[in-house]
Design a protein around this motif. Structure first.
Motif, short mmCIF file in Angstrom:
data_model
loop_
_atom_site.label_atom_id
_atom_site.label_comp_id
_atom_site.label_asym_id
_atom_site.label_seq_id
_atom_site.Cartn_x
_atom_site.Cartn_y
_atom_site.Cartn_z
N GLN A 194 0.83 -1.21 0.00
CA GLN A 194 0.00 0.00 0.00
C GLN A 194 0.87 1.26 0.00
OE1 GLN A 194 -3.26 0.17 2.81
NE2 GLN A 194 -3.64 -2.04 2.60
N LEU A 195 1.93 1.25 0.80
CA LEU A 195 2.85 2.40 0.82
C LEU A 195 3.51 2.58 -0.54
CD1 LEU A 195 4.56 1.87 4.29
CD2 LEU A 195 2.80 3.55 3.71
N GLN A 196 3.92 1.50 -1.16
CA GLN A 196 4.55 1.59 -2.48
C GLN A 196 3.56 2.10 -3.53
OE1 GLN A 196 5.88 -2.48 -2.55
NE2 GLN A 196 7.88 -1.96 -1.67
N ALA A 197 2.29 1.71 -3.40
CA ALA A 197 1.27 2.20 -4.32
C ALA A 197 1.04 3.70 -4.15
CB ALA A 197 -0.04 1.43 -4.11
N ILE A 198 1.07 4.18 -2.91
CA ILE A 198 0.95 5.61 -2.66
C ILE A 198 2.10 6.35 -3.33
CG2 ILE A 198 1.02 7.42 -0.89
CD1 ILE A 198 -0.35 5.34 0.99
N ALA A 199 3.30 5.83 -3.20
CA ALA A 199 4.46 6.46 -3.84
C ALA A 199 4.27 6.51 -5.36
CB ALA A 199 5.74 5.70 -3.47
N ARG A 200 3.78 5.44 -5.95
CA ARG A 200 3.55 5.45 -7.40
C ARG A 200 2.49 6.48 -7.79
NH1 ARG A 200 4.08 -0.06 -6.47
NH2 ARG A 200 1.81 -0.38 -6.51
N GLU A 201 1.45 6.62 -6.97
CA GLU A 201 0.42 7.62 -7.24
C GLU A 201 1.01 9.03 -7.19
OE1 GLU A 201 -2.86 7.32 -8.03
OE2 GLU A 201 -2.71 5.15 -8.10
N LEU A 202 1.87 9.28 -6.22
CA LEU A 202 2.50 10.60 -6.13
C LEU A 202 3.45 10.83 -7.28
CD1 LEU A 202 3.19 10.83 -2.28
CD2 LEU A 202 1.29 11.82 -3.59
N GLU A 203 4.19 9.82 -7.68
CA GLU A 203 5.08 9.96 -8.83
C GLU A 203 4.30 10.34 -10.08
OE1 GLU A 203 6.94 6.13 -8.86
OE2 GLU A 203 8.58 6.77 -7.54
N ALA A 204 3.12 9.77 -10.24
CA ALA A 204 2.30 10.05 -11.42
C ALA A 204 1.81 11.49 -11.46
CB ALA A 204 1.12 9.09 -11.47
N LEU A 205 1.81 12.17 -10.33
CA LEU A 205 1.35 13.56 -10.26
C LEU A 205 2.45 14.56 -10.65
CD1 LEU A 205 -0.66 13.50 -6.92
CD2 LEU A 205 -1.55 13.29 -9.26
N LEU A 206 3.66 14.11 -10.70
CA LEU A 206 4.77 15.02 -11.00
C LEU A 206 4.71 15.50 -12.44
CD1 LEU A 206 7.67 13.16 -9.16
CD2 LEU A 206 6.60 15.33 -8.50
N PRO A 207 5.11 16.75 -12.67
CA PRO A 207 5.14 17.26 -14.05
C PRO A 207 6.05 16.38 -14.90
CG PRO A 207 5.52 19.03 -12.48
CD PRO A 207 5.55 17.74 -11.71
N GLY A 208 5.58 16.07 -16.08
CA GLY A 208 6.38 15.26 -16.99
C GLY A 208 6.24 13.77 -16.76
N ALA A 209 5.42 13.36 -15.80
CA ALA A 209 5.23 11.94 -15.55
C ALA A 209 4.53 11.31 -16.75
CB ALA A 209 4.41 11.70 -14.28
N VAL A 210 4.96 10.13 -17.10
CA VAL A 210 4.38 9.42 -18.23
C VAL A 210 3.32 8.46 -17.69
CG1 VAL A 210 4.83 7.83 -20.13
CG2 VAL A 210 6.53 9.57 -19.52
N ALA A 211 2.13 8.54 -18.22
CA ALA A 211 1.06 7.64 -17.79
C ALA A 211 1.40 6.22 -18.16
CB ALA A 211 -0.26 8.05 -18.43
N ALA A 212 1.20 5.31 -17.21
CA ALA A 212 1.53 3.90 -17.46
C ALA A 212 0.41 3.19 -18.17
CB ALA A 212 1.83 3.20 -16.14
#
Length: 98
Positions: free
Chosen positions: A80-98
């Motif tokens: 769950q913690l790792q999933a939260i980190a992935r969600e936050l990474e996706a919010l960063l400018p320039g993040a590529v949608a998986a």
């Protein structure tokens, strides 16, 4: 006191979430609040759009995870913690949608 020690992989995941919260809040279109309760052994994360900054009821996403050794900790707390980190990474400018 050793019974209240949070295992290192969880500590690392929390540190990653905190770093991402700082980066997301200062570089993106979202603000992130991270709250750790040492009494409950619980991590709470709230994500809101910066456009809604002055509307505290406009939280877009919230996460709450109990951490071991808390008896309420789910068996997949680390995931769950790792999933939260992935969600936050996706919010960063320039993040590529998986």
């Amino acid at each position: 006191m050793s019974q209240c020690q949070i295992p290192q992989p969880y500590r690392d995941a929390i540190a990653r979430i905190q770093a991402l919260a700082l980066t997301t809040s200062t570089q993106g279109s979202y603000w992130v609040s991270v709250d750790f309760s040492g009494v409950l052994l619980q991590l709470n994360v709230s994500v809101s759009r910066c456009a809604d900054l002055h509307n505290p009821t406009a939280v877009s996403q919230t996460y709450s995870v109990y951490l071991p050794p808390c008896q309420r900790a789910p068996h997949d707390a680390l995931e769950q913690l790792q999933a939260i980190a992935r969600e936050l990474e996706a919010l960063l400018p320039g993040a590529v949608a998986a």
